[in-house]
Design a protein around this motif. Structure first.
Motif, mmCIF file in Angstrom:
data_model
loop_
_atom_site.group_PDB
_atom_site.id
_atom_site.type_symbol
_atom_site.label_atom_id
_atom_site.label_comp_id
_atom_site.label_asym_id
_atom_site.label_seq_id
_atom_site.Cartn_x
_atom_site.Cartn_y
_atom_site.Cartn_z
ATOM 1 N N VAL A 1 -44.160 84.780 48.261
ATOM 2 C CA VAL A 1 -44.188 84.811 49.729
ATOM 3 C C VAL A 1 -42.791 84.959 50.323
ATOM 4 O O VAL A 1 -42.607 85.503 51.393
ATOM 5 N N LYS A 2 -41.791 84.430 49.612
ATOM 6 C CA LYS A 2 -40.425 84.361 50.141
ATOM 7 C C LYS A 2 -40.446 83.713 51.534
ATOM 8 O O LYS A 2 -40.123 84.340 52.554
ATOM 9 N N PRO A 3 -40.841 82.466 51.584
ATOM 10 C CA PRO A 3 -40.992 81.820 52.889
ATOM 11 C C PRO A 3 -39.666 81.708 53.639
ATOM 12 O O PRO A 3 -38.608 81.628 53.014
ATOM 13 N N THR A 4 -39.786 81.717 54.942
ATOM 14 C CA THR A 4 -38.616 81.432 55.775
ATOM 15 C C THR A 4 -38.558 79.940 56.074
ATOM 16 O O THR A 4 -37.506 79.402 56.380
ATOM 17 N N ILE A 5 -39.742 79.300 56.012
ATOM 18 C CA ILE A 5 -39.841 77.863 56.305
ATOM 19 C C ILE A 5 -40.609 77.194 55.168
ATOM 20 O O ILE A 5 -41.695 77.661 54.787
ATOM 21 N N LEU A 6 -40.044 76.105 54.639
ATOM 22 C CA LEU A 6 -40.723 75.342 53.582
ATOM 23 C C LEU A 6 -40.769 73.880 54.025
ATOM 24 O O LEU A 6 -39.728 73.282 54.307
ATOM 25 N N ILE A 7 -41.994 73.359 54.103
ATOM 26 C CA ILE A 7 -42.173 71.988 54.599
ATOM 27 C C ILE A 7 -42.777 71.137 53.483
ATOM 28 O O ILE A 7 -43.717 71.578 52.810
ATOM 29 N N GLY A 8 -42.290 69.917 53.315
ATOM 30 C CA GLY A 8 -42.848 69.011 52.312
ATOM 31 C C GLY A 8 -43.497 67.793 52.952
ATOM 32 O O GLY A 8 -42.827 67.000 53.615
ATOM 33 N N THR B 1 -34.644 80.488 44.701
ATOM 34 C CA THR B 1 -35.474 81.679 44.944
ATOM 35 C C THR B 1 -35.579 81.937 46.440
ATOM 36 O O THR B 1 -35.421 83.070 46.920
ATOM 37 N N MET B 2 -35.846 80.869 47.178
ATOM 38 C CA MET B 2 -35.993 81.024 48.634
ATOM 39 C C MET B 2 -34.674 81.471 49.258
ATOM 40 O O MET B 2 -34.636 82.391 50.088
ATOM 41 N N ALA B 3 -33.578 80.833 48.821
ATOM 42 C CA ALA B 3 -32.274 81.125 49.424
ATOM 43 C C ALA B 3 -31.805 82.540 49.091
ATOM 44 O O ALA B 3 -31.040 83.137 49.847
ATOM 45 N N ALA B 4 -32.274 83.074 47.965
ATOM 46 C CA ALA B 4 -31.874 84.436 47.604
ATOM 47 C C ALA B 4 -32.560 85.460 48.502
ATOM 48 O O ALA B 4 -32.052 86.561 48.712
ATOM 49 N N ALA B 5 -33.723 85.084 49.036
ATOM 50 C CA ALA B 5 -34.500 86.051 49.811
ATOM 51 C C ALA B 5 -34.293 85.921 51.320
ATOM 52 O O ALA B 5 -34.583 86.849 52.070
ATOM 53 N N VAL B 6 -33.806 84.775 51.749
ATOM 54 C CA VAL B 6 -33.747 84.491 53.190
ATOM 55 C C VAL B 6 -32.345 83.981 53.520
ATOM 56 O O VAL B 6 -31.830 83.116 52.826
ATOM 57 N N GLU B 7 -31.770 84.514 54.581
ATOM 58 C CA GLU B 7 -30.390 84.145 54.899
ATOM 59 C C GLU B 7 -30.231 82.654 55.204
ATOM 60 O O GLU B 7 -29.364 81.978 54.672
ATOM 61 N N ARG B 8 -31.081 82.150 56.102
ATOM 62 C CA ARG B 8 -30.997 80.721 56.463
ATOM 63 C C ARG B 8 -32.353 80.072 56.175
ATOM 64 O O ARG B 8 -33.195 79.920 57.070
ATOM 65 N N THR C 1 -26.579 72.239 48.376
ATOM 66 C CA THR C 1 -25.868 72.738 47.197
ATOM 67 C C THR C 1 -26.562 73.993 46.665
ATOM 68 O O THR C 1 -25.927 75.034 46.460
ATOM 69 N N TRP C 2 -27.873 73.900 46.476
ATOM 70 C CA TRP C 2 -28.603 75.024 45.871
ATOM 71 C C TRP C 2 -28.675 76.249 46.782
ATOM 72 O O TRP C 2 -28.886 77.370 46.310
ATOM 73 N N SER C 3 -28.536 76.036 48.086
ATOM 74 C CA SER C 3 -28.594 77.190 49.005
ATOM 75 C C SER C 3 -27.189 77.592 49.438
ATOM 76 O O SER C 3 -27.026 78.370 50.364
ATOM 77 N N ASP C 4 -26.193 77.030 48.797
ATOM 78 C CA ASP C 4 -24.791 77.282 49.128
ATOM 79 C C ASP C 4 -24.508 77.043 50.622
ATOM 80 O O ASP C 4 -23.843 77.836 51.277
ATOM 81 N N GLY C 5 -25.054 75.970 51.117
ATOM 82 C CA GLY C 5 -24.763 75.563 52.494
ATOM 83 C C GLY C 5 -25.587 76.283 53.543
ATOM 84 O O GLY C 5 -25.398 76.061 54.741
ATOM 85 N N ASN C 6 -26.510 77.168 53.125
ATOM 86 C CA ASN C 6 -27.250 77.965 54.116
ATOM 87 C C ASN C 6 -28.532 77.318 54.622
ATOM 88 O O ASN C 6 -29.062 77.722 55.660
ATOM 89 N N ALA C 7 -29.049 76.349 53.881
ATOM 90 C CA ALA C 7 -30.340 75.772 54.292
ATOM 91 C C ALA C 7 -30.197 75.048 55.625
ATOM 92 O O ALA C 7 -29.168 74.426 55.910
ATOM 93 N N LEU C 8 -31.227 75.160 56.431
ATOM 94 C CA LEU C 8 -31.314 74.389 57.669
ATOM 95 C C LEU C 8 -32.296 73.259 57.371
ATOM 96 O O LEU C 8 -33.477 73.510 57.131
#
Ligand SMILES: NC(=O)c1ccc[n+]([C@@H]2O[C@H](COP(=O)([O-])OP(=O)(O)OC[C@H]3O[C@@H](n4cnc5c(N)ncnc54)[C@H](O)[C@@H]3O)[C@@H](O)[C@H]2O)c1
Ligand SMILES: O=C(O)C[C@H](O)C(=O)O
Ligand SMILES: [Mn+2]
Length: 596
Positions: free
Chosen positions: A416-423, A438-445, A467-474
């Motif tokens: 799916v390459k989600p833009t939003i992942l909720i737990g 995987t998510m961070a490789a497909a989506v900028e933020r 760390t895993w998103s190299d600082g890009n995760a919101l």
């Protein structure tokens, strides 16, 4: 509630109380007691002379310093929790003034996450009962029990009720769960200034399936398996009827019900009384507040989102319902919006062929089987098979056992390459490094909200995600987490916890004397919270700090009052919503007490 008969006049900081209580009745009533702060005239009028040391100290400050020192001296968070609540049972103004002064520090101790530990240990630590206990074993006494609280129709603004089937993410805690109703109410008062003497915590004891409790000689609740169907519904019916009859102006808040009852209850009564379910609607709204800001920062639009939710229960489905509506407001059809949502639960990705075994509120989100026919299926491990425990999942358990395998989160994220992942899965560690990368490789933020509470159940920590998103995760979380510094940027972690929203929503509904709580009022609350966050700095929190909760709650309440008026559900006569909210707020200050 006050001991004896009490009359309260004036509002805000001009409150005055007169009471029929005398002597120890006054000192033992946490709503009236102010210790050495009773002045000479009060002591004479209320029969307190000789019952208190002679010193008179009207200033709250020294009491606060003393209480805070004692609080800090407690060795563990659970000890601190116990200390704070004993203070509450002795002097409620001091308790709330202390929380207010140390809100950021104390909220997690008085409430979530430490409240979870307190609930697990309830039988050991409770000293005096708080609230009202209603039982499936005594349905015909429900009204009488509620009446025994001793309040009259005009005395109560709010009742919080739980049946404790799903406390936070820690499961079924039977009658111990009364502490969640008590805790939620304390947050209402600390965060929004709802008068703590005009509320009732309610425990709806429908039995428990918690074996540990059933075998605990100290267990305080009905020692029987949880009831369902007609018996259960009769208890809820009796409660709603009694609450509406005795306290016709009060709002009803539902907390931590199991996934099979939560939506049903809301749907059944929502049209006829002011009420909301915090886990579905409150969580949905606070998550939307975080998402409004995250989507803005990601420079994408609501039409572009692909949303994956892990844990399609009460909270998860409450969130996607509101997210779907938002996509529709941005021009998508309801079907197109729904098609941008994927729910992964214990049986893996929810698909059409599972429909008849799913809960009604999950069903709209199933994916067509042919769409996922060639998606990788992973064997269903023993743990997961055991965990497929809902009655509704009996068929799925058999299916998984037959080796069909499940479409797991990793596969869904890959596809799916989600833009939003909720737990909202109650399961720690589920947002693994692979999944996040995987998510961070497909989506900028990538927008990633691990919302499960308490802290140890979060699907990942903010530090891992950044760390895993190299600082890009919101990122926003359910429980409080420390800031994370990554490559020189300090990321402040907003807490997407319904505690940041429901107090203001409740205050607004109470001030408006709303006859119903509409979706639009809830949405107005979400926007008001979102607007209070300052997004200017890199790494800014997606949500306002809990340290600013009183301000946020006033703003939220005002927005809710305005919307209630606009929708014609406000029954109070209000010219100026800001002023109406302001004068309704309760502050923890000592007020003069006189004799009736
Ligand atoms: N941040 C907030 O404001 C907030 C609000 C409400 C709930 N929550 C948290 O969300 C979590 C869920 O609460 P709820 O009320 O929705 O409970 P729930 O029982 O209604 O839902 C939990 C769902 O997760 C599923 N699940 C369990 N293990 C899973 C796994 N390993 N993989 C996928 N799905 C799994 C369950 O089958 C169920 O459908 C809790 O931890 C709770 O504390 C947070
Ligand atoms: O109680 C909380 O902290 C939030 C939420 O209502 C939950 O059930 O986790
Ligand atoms: Mn809850």
């Amino acid at each position: 509630m006050y001991s004896g008969l009490a009359k309260v006049t004036g509002r805000g900081t001009n409150r005055k109380v007169s009471t029929t209580a005398r002597g120890y009745e006054v000192l033992r009533d946490p709503a009236l007691n102010k210790g050495l702060a009773f002045v000479a005239e009060e002591r004479a009028a209320l029969g307190l002379e000789g019952l208190l040391p002679d010193a008179v100290v009207t200033d709250l400050e020294p009491q606060l310093d003393w209480a805070y020192r004692n609080y800090c001296a407690q060795p563990t968070d659970l000890d601190k929790h116990i200390y704070a609540w004993r203070l509450h049972d002795n002097n409620s103004v001091l308790f709330f003034a202390l929380i207010q002064r140390h809100l950021l520090e104390m909220l997690p101790v008085v409430y979530d996450p430490t409240v979870g530990e307190a609930i697990e240990n309830y039988s050991e630590i409770w000293t005096r009962p708080r609230g009202v206990f209603l039982s499936v074993d005594a349905i015909d006494t429900v009204e009488q029990r509620l009446a025994n609280f001793g309040a009259s129709a005009d005395d109560i603004d709010l009742l919080v009720a739980t049946d404790a089937e799903e406390i936070l993410g820690i499961g079924d805690w039977g009658a111990n769960g009364v502490d969640i109703s008590i805790g939620k109410l304390a947050v209402y008062s600390a965060a929004a200034g709802i008068d703590p003497h005009r509320v009732i915590p309610v425990m709806l004891d429908a039995g428990t399936n918690n074996e540990k409790l059933l075998h605990d000689p100290l267990y305080t609740g009905a020692r029987r398996a949880r009831v369902s169907n007609k018996e259960y519904d009769a208890l809820i019916d009796a409660y709603v009827a009694a609450a509406r009859k005795l306290f016709p102006n009060a709002m009803l808040h539902w907390e931590d019900f199991g996934s099979t009852n939560c939506r049903r209850i809301l749907d059944r009564y929502r049209g006829s009384a002011p009420m909301f379910n915090d886990d579905m609607q409150g969580t949905g709204a606070i998550t939307m507040a975080g998402l409004f800001n995250a989507v803005e920062l990601s420079r994408t639009t609501w039409r572009d989102q692909r949303i994956v939710v892990l844990g399609g229960g009460t909270a998860g489905c409450g969130i996607v319902d509101q997210a779907r509506d938002e996509m529709v407001r941005h021009g998508l059809s309801a079907d197109d919006a729904t098609a941008r949502i994927w729910i992964v639960d214990l049986p893996g990705l929810l698909t059409t062929s599972m429909s008849d075994r799913l809960l009604d509120y999950q069903r709209p989100y199933v994916r067509p089987d042919d769409e996922v026919a060639d998606w990788t299926r992973t064997p269903c491990d023993e743990n997961r098979k055991a965990a497929l425990r809902w009655p509704a999942m009996a068929g799925l358990r058999a299916e998984a056992a037959n080796g069909g395998g499940i479409i797991d989160l990793a596969t869904v994220v890959e596809r799916v390459k989600p833009t939003i992942l909720i737990g909202t899965s109650t399961t720690p560690g589920m947002f693994t490094e692979d999944i996040v990368r995987t998510m961070a490789a497909a989506v900028e933020r990538p927008i990633i909200f691990p919302l499960s509470n308490p802290t140890h159940l979060a699907e990942a920590t903010p530090k891992q995600l950044l760390t895993w998103s190299d600082g890009n995760a919101l990122v926003a979380t359910g429980s409080p987490f420390e800031d994370v510094t990554h490559k020189g940027v300090t990321h402040r972690i907003g807490q997407a916890n319904n505690a940041a929203l429901y107090p203001g929503l409740g205050l607004g509904a109470i001030v408006a004397r709303a006859s119903k709580i509409t979706d639009e009022m809830i949405l107005a609350a979400a926007h008001a919270v979102a607007d209070e966050a300052n997004l200017a700095e890199p790494g800014a929190s997606l949500l306002p700090s809990n340290g600013a909760l009183r301000t946020t709650s006033s703003v939220v309440a005002t927005a809710v009052v305005r919307m209630a008026i606009e929708q014609g559900v406000a029954t109070a006569d209000i010219d100026d919503p800001i002023e109406a909210v302001r004068i309704s707020e309760w502050w923890p200050v000592y007020c003069p007490v006189s004799a009736i």
